[in-house]
Design an enzyme around this catalytic site. Structure first.
Site, PDB file in Angstrom:
ATOM      1  N   GLN A  12       0.814  -1.220   0.000  1.00 22.75           N
ATOM      2  CA  GLN A  12       0.000   0.000   0.000  1.00 22.75           C
ATOM      3  C   GLN A  12       0.850   1.275   0.000  1.00 22.75           C
ATOM      4  OE1 GLN A  12      -3.728   1.776   2.456  1.00 22.75           O
ATOM      5  NE2 GLN A  12      -2.358   0.571   3.695  1.00 22.75           N
ATOM      6  N   LEU A  13       1.810   1.356   0.921  1.00 20.96           N
ATOM      7  CA  LEU A  13       2.595   2.593   1.042  1.00 20.96           C
ATOM      8  C   LEU A  13       3.478   2.819  -0.190  1.00 20.96           C
ATOM      9  CD1 LEU A  13       3.482   5.057   2.690  1.00 20.96           C
ATOM     10  CD2 LEU A  13       5.208   3.612   3.780  1.00 20.96           C
ATOM     11  N   ASP A  38      13.647  -9.700  -1.553  1.00 23.17           N
ATOM     12  CA  ASP A  38      13.065 -10.281  -0.342  1.00 23.17           C
ATOM     13  C   ASP A  38      13.972  -9.843   0.809  1.00 23.17           C
ATOM     14  OD1 ASP A  38      12.486 -11.858   1.829  1.00 23.17           O
ATOM     15  OD2 ASP A  38      12.367 -13.738   0.719  1.00 23.17           O
ATOM     16  N   ILE A  39      13.455  -9.002   1.680  1.00 28.13           N
ATOM     17  CA  ILE A  39      14.344  -8.410   2.694  1.00 28.13           C
ATOM     18  C   ILE A  39      14.861  -9.438   3.704  1.00 28.13           C
ATOM     19  CG2 ILE A  39      13.438  -6.059   2.424  1.00 28.13           C
ATOM     20  CD1 ILE A  39      12.003  -6.493   5.191  1.00 28.13           C
ATOM     21  N   ALA A  63       6.887  -5.371   4.933  1.00 29.52           N
ATOM     22  CA  ALA A  63       6.568  -5.754   6.316  1.00 29.52           C
ATOM     23  C   ALA A  63       5.617  -6.933   6.300  1.00 29.52           C
ATOM     24  CB  ALA A  63       5.913  -4.593   7.060  1.00 29.52           C
ATOM     25  N   THR A 104       4.548   1.040  14.055  1.00 29.96           N
ATOM     26  CA  THR A 104       3.105   1.043  14.304  1.00 29.96           C
ATOM     27  C   THR A 104       2.708   1.479  15.715  1.00 29.96           C
ATOM     28  OG1 THR A 104       1.235  -0.492  14.504  1.00 29.96           O
ATOM     29  CG2 THR A 104       3.386  -1.445  14.802  1.00 29.96           C
ATOM     30  N   ASP A 105       1.478   1.972  15.812  1.00 29.29           N
ATOM     31  CA  ASP A 105       0.882   2.276  17.123  1.00 29.29           C
ATOM     32  C   ASP A 105       0.687   1.002  17.951  1.00 29.29           C
ATOM     33  OD1 ASP A 105      -0.956   1.474  15.133  1.00 29.29           O
ATOM     34  OD2 ASP A 105      -2.657   2.363  16.185  1.00 29.29           O
ATOM     35  N   TYR A 128       2.445  -9.198  16.163  1.00 34.32           N
ATOM     36  CA  TYR A 128       2.767  -8.181  15.151  1.00 34.32           C
ATOM     37  C   TYR A 128       3.469  -6.977  15.798  1.00 34.32           C
ATOM     38  CZ  TYR A 128       1.928  -4.192  12.036  1.00 34.32           C
ATOM     39  OH  TYR A 128       2.076  -3.050  11.278  1.00 34.32           O
ATOM     40  N   LYS A 132       7.320  -5.684  15.322  1.00 33.71           N
ATOM     41  CA  LYS A 132       7.605  -4.331  14.795  1.00 33.71           C
ATOM     42  C   LYS A 132       8.509  -3.573  15.773  1.00 33.71           C
ATOM     43  CE  LYS A 132       6.255  -2.599  11.544  1.00 33.71           C
ATOM     44  NZ  LYS A 132       6.823  -2.593  10.146  1.00 33.71           N
TER      45      LYS A 132
HETATM   46  N1  LIG Z   1      -1.600  -0.907   7.310  1.00 36.27           N
HETATM   47  C1  LIG Z   1      -1.680  -0.308   8.507  1.00 36.27           C
HETATM   48  O1  LIG Z   1      -2.784  -0.044   9.025  1.00 36.27           O
HETATM   49  C2  LIG Z   1      -0.431   0.086   9.234  1.00 36.27           C
HETATM   50  C3  LIG Z   1      -0.563   0.742  10.469  1.00 36.27           C
HETATM   51  C4  LIG Z   1       0.609   1.131  11.140  1.00 36.27           C
HETATM   52  C5  LIG Z   1       1.850   0.853  10.584  1.00 36.27           C
HETATM   53  N2  LIG Z   1       1.938   0.192   9.393  1.00 36.27           N
HETATM   54  C6  LIG Z   1       3.261  -0.079   8.841  1.00 36.27           C
HETATM   55  O2  LIG Z   1       3.404   0.672   7.652  1.00 36.27           O
HETATM   56  C7  LIG Z   1       4.204  -0.033   6.711  1.00 36.27           C
HETATM   57  C8  LIG Z   1       3.503  -0.099   5.370  1.00 36.27           C
HETATM   58  O3  LIG Z   1       2.259  -0.787   5.536  1.00 36.27           O
HETATM   59  P1  LIG Z   1       1.330  -1.155   4.291  1.00 36.27           P
HETATM   60  O4  LIG Z   1      -0.070  -0.887   4.704  1.00 36.27           O
HETATM   61  O5  LIG Z   1       1.867  -0.525   3.044  1.00 36.27           O
HETATM   62  O6  LIG Z   1       1.561  -2.735   4.252  1.00 36.27           O
HETATM   63  P2  LIG Z   1       1.237  -3.772   3.067  1.00 36.27           P
HETATM   64  O7  LIG Z   1       0.285  -3.163   2.095  1.00 36.27           O
HETATM   65  O8  LIG Z   1       0.877  -5.042   3.738  1.00 36.27           O
HETATM   66  O9  LIG Z   1       2.649  -3.920   2.349  1.00 36.27           O
HETATM   67  C9  LIG Z   1       3.680  -4.700   2.840  1.00 36.27           C
HETATM   68  C10 LIG Z   1       4.358  -5.334   1.653  1.00 36.27           C
HETATM   69  O10 LIG Z   1       5.524  -6.035   2.068  1.00 36.27           O
HETATM   70  C11 LIG Z   1       5.600  -7.219   1.287  1.00 36.27           C
HETATM   71  N3  LIG Z   1       6.493  -8.175   1.923  1.00 36.27           N
HETATM   72  C12 LIG Z   1       6.210  -9.110   2.869  1.00 36.27           C
HETATM   73  N4  LIG Z   1       7.317  -9.800   3.171  1.00 36.27           N
HETATM   74  C13 LIG Z   1       8.326  -9.307   2.418  1.00 36.27           C
HETATM   75  C14 LIG Z   1       9.706  -9.597   2.283  1.00 36.27           C
HETATM   76  N5  LIG Z   1      10.272 -10.588   2.998  1.00 36.27           N
HETATM   77  N6  LIG Z   1      10.456  -8.871   1.425  1.00 36.27           N
HETATM   78  C15 LIG Z   1       9.890  -7.899   0.678  1.00 36.27           C
HETATM   79  N7  LIG Z   1       8.580  -7.585   0.734  1.00 36.27           N
HETATM   80  C16 LIG Z   1       7.816  -8.273   1.618  1.00 36.27           C
HETATM   81  C17 LIG Z   1       4.170  -7.674   1.199  1.00 36.27           C
HETATM   82  O11 LIG Z   1       3.999  -8.631   0.168  1.00 36.27           O
HETATM   83  P3  LIG Z   1       2.819  -9.721   0.300  1.00 36.27           P
HETATM   84  O12 LIG Z   1       1.550  -8.949   0.381  1.00 36.27           O
HETATM   85  O13 LIG Z   1       2.976 -10.515  -0.945  1.00 36.27           O
HETATM   86  O14 LIG Z   1       3.111 -10.488   1.556  1.00 36.27           O
HETATM   87  C18 LIG Z   1       3.461  -6.348   0.917  1.00 36.27           C
HETATM   88  O15 LIG Z   1       3.486  -6.052  -0.470  1.00 36.27           O
HETATM   89  C19 LIG Z   1       4.518  -1.376   7.354  1.00 36.27           C
HETATM   90  O16 LIG Z   1       5.785  -1.302   7.949  1.00 36.27           O
HETATM   91  C20 LIG Z   1       3.473  -1.521   8.431  1.00 36.27           C
HETATM   92  O17 LIG Z   1       3.913  -2.337   9.492  1.00 36.27           O
HETATM   93  C21 LIG Z   1       0.820  -0.186   8.711  1.00 36.27           C
END
Ligand SMILES: NC(=O)c1ccc[n+]([C@@H]2O[C@H](COP(=O)([O-])OP(=O)(O)OC[C@H]3O[C@@H](n4cnc5c(N)ncnc54)[C@H](OP(=O)(O)O)[C@@H]3O)[C@@H](O)[C@H]2O)c1
Length: 287
Positions: A12-13, A38-39, A63, A104-105, A128, A132
């Site tokens: 998403q981000l 792949d991190i 993540a 994250t919160d 989770y 984090k």
């Molecule tokens: N979403 C929220 O509400 C929220 C709230 C607070 C903080 N955050 C933080 O904000 C950040 C961005 O969140 P987001 O909403 O953009 O998350 P997201 O849409 O779930 O994106 C995370 C991406 O990381 C990929 N991924 C997973 N394992 C990986 C690996 N080993 N190497 C490379 N890529 C990998 C996932 O792929 P797959 O989908 O194929 O697994 C997904 O495309 C994250 O750090 C999250 O913890 C999110």
């Protein structure tokens, strides 16, 4: 020109960053997908950074974000959120790259009614949040030139998120129930993306931990209500308590972040959640 590596291009981000990239022609972006980078694979991380391209910044959008699944996929969550973050920090240190990382919160337990400061006591309630938090520590112990932005309730026109789930449910059902006793701040992921690019463009070197969310403190029920109001959806919305909607992972009851530190950074502004929601809905219609 500054070169910025962005991981997890399909998340998403990362998609938000890609969508605003044309507004930042002074930055050169290189987006890598999960399969390209792949991190958790140190060899692969190393080889991407060893490529002919020299990066100035890395924005880690990768993540493990499945909050409930993490309760059973503990090792997988740990690998991505802790080891993966550490891998990036190590390689960034070697190549003198500044790392932006998101947290994250959910590192807080929500047992207070005061917005959390960056140095407030952490106490994650689930796997989770725990991974984090350990990821934050792995980065800060490994690399000096890092920024960690804790954010909350991310949504946008991309990926899976609360806004899109509510709109889908409104198409499928006449009535839904949403919890009204968890208080936090929604954050439009595009606003967060803009803040990260602002830090980069201003070459900010005040490294460390920051809190960023949209302005406002509301419940998920309030958020759903506003989504339906703004999209003219005719659906019956019921308030429920967390205890009536049990989930594998416990969530903090209150996770509002104090954002004073980040508002002192030049050029950073924090929109109100209602204004950002209106913008996201308008952008969603264009998608
Ligand atoms: N979403 C929220 O509400 C929220 C709230 C607070 C903080 N955050 C933080 O904000 C950040 C961005 O969140 P987001 O909403 O953009 O998350 P997201 O849409 O779930 O994106 C995370 C991406 O990381 C990929 N991924 C997973 N394992 C990986 C690996 N080993 N190497 C490379 N890529 C990998 C996932 O792929 P797959 O989908 O194929 O697994 C997904 O495309 C994250 O750090 C999250 O913890 C999110």
């Amino acid at each position: 020109m500054l070169t910025v590596l962005v991981t997890a291009k399909d998340g998403q981000l990362a998609q938000c960053i890609e969508s605003i990239a044309p507004k930042h022609p002074n930055l050169k972006f290189i987006f890598k997908s999960f399969s390209q980078l792949d991190i958790t694979n140190f060899k692969q991380v190393n080889s991407v950074f060893n490529s002919s391209e020299q990066f100035d910044y890395c924005i880690n959008c990768a993540a493990y974000t499945a909050v409930d699944k993490a309760e059973t996929e503990i090792e997988k969550a740990y690998d991505v959120n802790v080891l993966g973050s550490k891998n990036l920090a190590e390689v960034c240190r070697k190549h003198k790259v500044t790392l932006f990382h998101l947290s994250t919160d959910f590192v807080f337990d929500g047992k207070t009614l005061q917005p959390y400061l960056e140095d407030s006591i952490t106490n994650p309630l689930g796997v989770y949040g725990d991974t984090k938090l350990k990821g934050e520590n792995a980065i800060s112990e490994t690399l000096e030139n890092h920024f960690i932005l804790r954010t909350s309730w991310l949504y946008s026109e991309f990926g899976n998120n609360f806004l899109k789930t509510m709109l889908r449910l409104a198409r499928e059902r006449d009535e839904i129930s949403v919890v009204s006793d968890q208080i936090g701040s929604p954050t439009y992921a595009k606003d967060l993306a803009e803040v990260i690019l602002k830090f980069i463009e201003t070459k900010n070197t005040s490294y460390g931990l920051y809190h960023y969310s949209n302005e406002g403190a509301i419940s998920w029920y309030d958020f759903a209500n506003e989504i339906f109001k703004k999209t003219d959806k005719d659906i019956r919305l019921n308030k429920i308590k967390t205890k009536d909607y049990p989930t594998p992972a416990e969530r903090p009851k209150y996770s509002v972040l104090n954002k004073e530190k980040i508002t002192n950074i030049r050029g950073v502004s924090i929109p109100n959640w209602k204004d950002s929601l209106a913008e996201a809905i308008a952008n969603l219609k264009e998608e």
